[in-house]
Design an enzyme around this catalytic site. Structure first.
Site, mmCIF file in Angstrom:
data_model
loop_
_atom_site.group_PDB
_atom_site.id
_atom_site.type_symbol
_atom_site.label_atom_id
_atom_site.label_comp_id
_atom_site.label_asym_id
_atom_site.label_seq_id
_atom_site.Cartn_x
_atom_site.Cartn_y
_atom_site.Cartn_z
ATOM 1 C CE LYS A 90 11.867 -6.443 42.786
ATOM 2 N NZ LYS A 90 13.196 -5.823 42.941
ATOM 3 N NE ARG A 127 16.649 -0.266 46.358
ATOM 4 C CZ ARG A 127 16.064 -1.000 45.417
ATOM 5 N NH1 ARG A 127 14.964 -0.559 44.808
ATOM 6 N NH2 ARG A 127 16.560 -2.179 45.050
ATOM 7 C CE1 TYR A 146 -16.692 11.359 33.381
ATOM 8 C CE2 TYR A 146 -14.883 9.777 33.534
ATOM 9 C CZ TYR A 146 -16.189 10.156 33.848
ATOM 10 O OH TYR A 146 -16.961 9.337 34.618
ATOM 11 C CG MET A 177 -12.483 3.310 38.195
ATOM 12 S SD MET A 177 -13.603 3.452 39.587
ATOM 13 C CE MET A 177 -13.172 5.047 40.245
HETATM 14 C C1 PLP Z 1 14.013 -6.072 41.861
HETATM 15 C C2 PLP Z 1 15.420 -6.479 42.067
HETATM 16 C C3 PLP Z 1 16.084 -7.281 41.128
HETATM 17 C C4 PLP Z 1 15.485 -7.626 39.783
HETATM 18 O O1 PLP Z 1 15.566 -6.477 38.977
HETATM 19 P P1 PLP Z 1 15.083 -6.442 37.442
HETATM 20 O O2 PLP Z 1 15.508 -5.111 36.973
HETATM 21 O O3 PLP Z 1 13.602 -6.615 37.484
HETATM 22 O O4 PLP Z 1 15.758 -7.562 36.752
HETATM 23 C C5 PLP Z 1 17.360 -7.743 41.440
HETATM 24 N N1 PLP Z 1 17.949 -7.398 42.612
HETATM 25 C C6 PLP Z 1 17.350 -6.605 43.532
HETATM 26 C C7 PLP Z 1 18.062 -6.249 44.780
HETATM 27 C C8 PLP Z 1 16.074 -6.115 43.279
HETATM 28 O O5 PLP Z 1 15.488 -5.309 44.180
#
Ligand code: PLP
Length: 395
Positions: free
Chosen positions: A53, A152, A274, A333
């Site tokens: 992802k 979630r 800064y 930046m």
């Molecule tokens: C992002 C995610 C993972 C992978 O998690 P990691 O901690 O990066 O290994 C697996 N399952 C779901 C549902 C996720 O959202």
């Protein structure tokens, strides 16, 4: 597939010319494949997917997906349908699961056209997919996400058990996976882990013959009871440490370096960057580098002059001329200053590169200094890097 060397150097669509770039980002696909094989070995009899992802955690699906396919990975997880369509173009044979679920009925054809498998997270998602299967006149594959304590995404466990009793899902749909997600896998002793596993075991029994999946990277390290049929690592593939406070044999995959554009000699009593927050107590050699927070090198990692330094006194460090060098004052930046006095005179020169994280500065350390985690560091790397891919792809 044979064995072939791909010490390819490529420039991503927005990747800069090496002579013109402020920083370089190197991805080691041999290390990526080694991490995949390690995690698959630790997953026992379960198969191991790749979570790609957010453009493979910022590294680029065009780099990561072929390397994982060559290492034997057949299942991929993305967050959004458009990410799934991008993976489909690279991996025509793979199973691609989309975690976000179905936002609306009009989204469903995008899934079936690209052979994406939606992860159904709500009863509404289930109804949308059922209706879409009706339109297409066939049961289409899907995954069912069950919430076991994360609150979630996912249908509540008692509702999913009710569906199972009525055979309501298997009548109209073709569930190929039931899955859940750990809330605290990175804390192995957290009592919620055991409760989630027990809850998920009940779900799995109710869906005989359908594969089950629960473990992310950290979940793999919880042991056999967490593995089920398919594990889903993300961060550990990319070199992040999955478990809090326990170093696992994960190889670094990403090296990020900043180009030195100027060496300055400042006097004791002067200040730098800064806010004049870096008060120089000695004559100081400063390396000015051409990477800043716009490139994802977080301002919160500044050596001084940001609120986080009250909570975590140590700012970020780079690595130059064989030693660790602290960030001096605020990260800006486009530019970051490093104190390279201890490297000795002339040890660091314009045109050299200072490692921000990689083999010498663990990514988790760089993230901690900025009050964040490796996931956020990787996914916020900007578009100005000159990107290299190194390593050997084995099939
Ligand atoms: C992002 C995610 C993972 C992978 O998690 P990691 O901690 O990066 O290994 C697996 N399952 C779901 C549902 C996720 O959202």
């Amino acid at each position: 597939m044979g064995r072939f060397d791909v010490t390819v150097e490529f420039h991503s669509h927005s990747g800069a010319d090496p002579r013109l770039a402020g920083g370089r980002l190197t991805i080691d696909i041999s290390a990526l494949a080694a991490n995949y094989r390690l995690l698959r070995g630790l997953s026992g009899s379960a198969r191991t997917a790749g979570v790609v992802k957010a453009n493979a955690y910022g590294l680029g699906v065009e780099t990561v997906v072929p390397a994982l396919v060559a290492a034997g990975c057949e299942d991929f997880f993305v967050a959004l349908p458009e990410e799934g369509i991008a993976v489909r173009e690279i991996a025509p044979e793979a199973r691609i699961f989309v975690l976000a679920g179905l936002f609306e009925a009009e989204a469903a054809p995008f899934y079936s056209n690209a052979r994406l498998i939606p992860v159904l997270n709500t009863e509404r998602d289930i109804a949308i997919w059922e209706a879409h299967c009706g339109v297409e006149g066939r049961a289409l594959p899907c995954a069912i996400h069950v919430d076991t304590g994360m609150n979630r995404l996912g249908v509540r466990a008692e509702r999913v058990l009710a569906y199972a009793r009525e055979n309501a899902l298997t009548r109209a749909l073709e569930p190929v996976l039931v899955m859940s997600h750990f809330a605290c896998a990175d804390e192995p002793m957290h009592p919620l882990n055991r409760r989630q596993i027990e809850s998920f075991q009940r779900i799995r029994k109710a869906f005989e013959g359908i594969e089950a999946s629960m473990a992310n990277s950290a979940g793999i390290f919880l042991g056999k009871a967490a593995h089920f049929d398919l594990t889903r690592p993300g961060i550990a593939l990319y070199g992040g440490q999955p478990v809090n406070g326990a170093a696992k044999p994960i190889r670094p995959v990403v090296t990020v370096e900043a180009r030195v554009v100027q060496i300055r000699h400042a006097k004791a009593g002067e200040s730098a960057s800064y806010g004049a927050a870096a008060a120089l107590r000695r004559d100081t050699t400063i390396a000015v580098t051409a990477v800043g927070y716009a490139d994802g090198y977080h301002r919160a990692g500044s050596g001084a002059g940001v609120p986080l330094r009250a909570a975590i006194p140590q700012g970020a460090h780079g690595f130059a001329a064989g030693r660790r060098v602290p960030v001096l004052g605020r990260v800006t930046m486009d530019l970051t200053l490093f104190d390279v006095t201890d490297c000795g005179p002339d040890a660091v020169q314009p045109g050299d590169h200072i490692e921000l994280f990689g083999p010498n500065i663990p990514i988790d350390e760089a993230a901690h200094a900025a009050g964040t985690i490796a996931y956020e560091l990787l996914t916020s790397l900007g578009h100005r890097w000159q990107r290299h891919v190194v390593g050997t792809m084995e099939g």
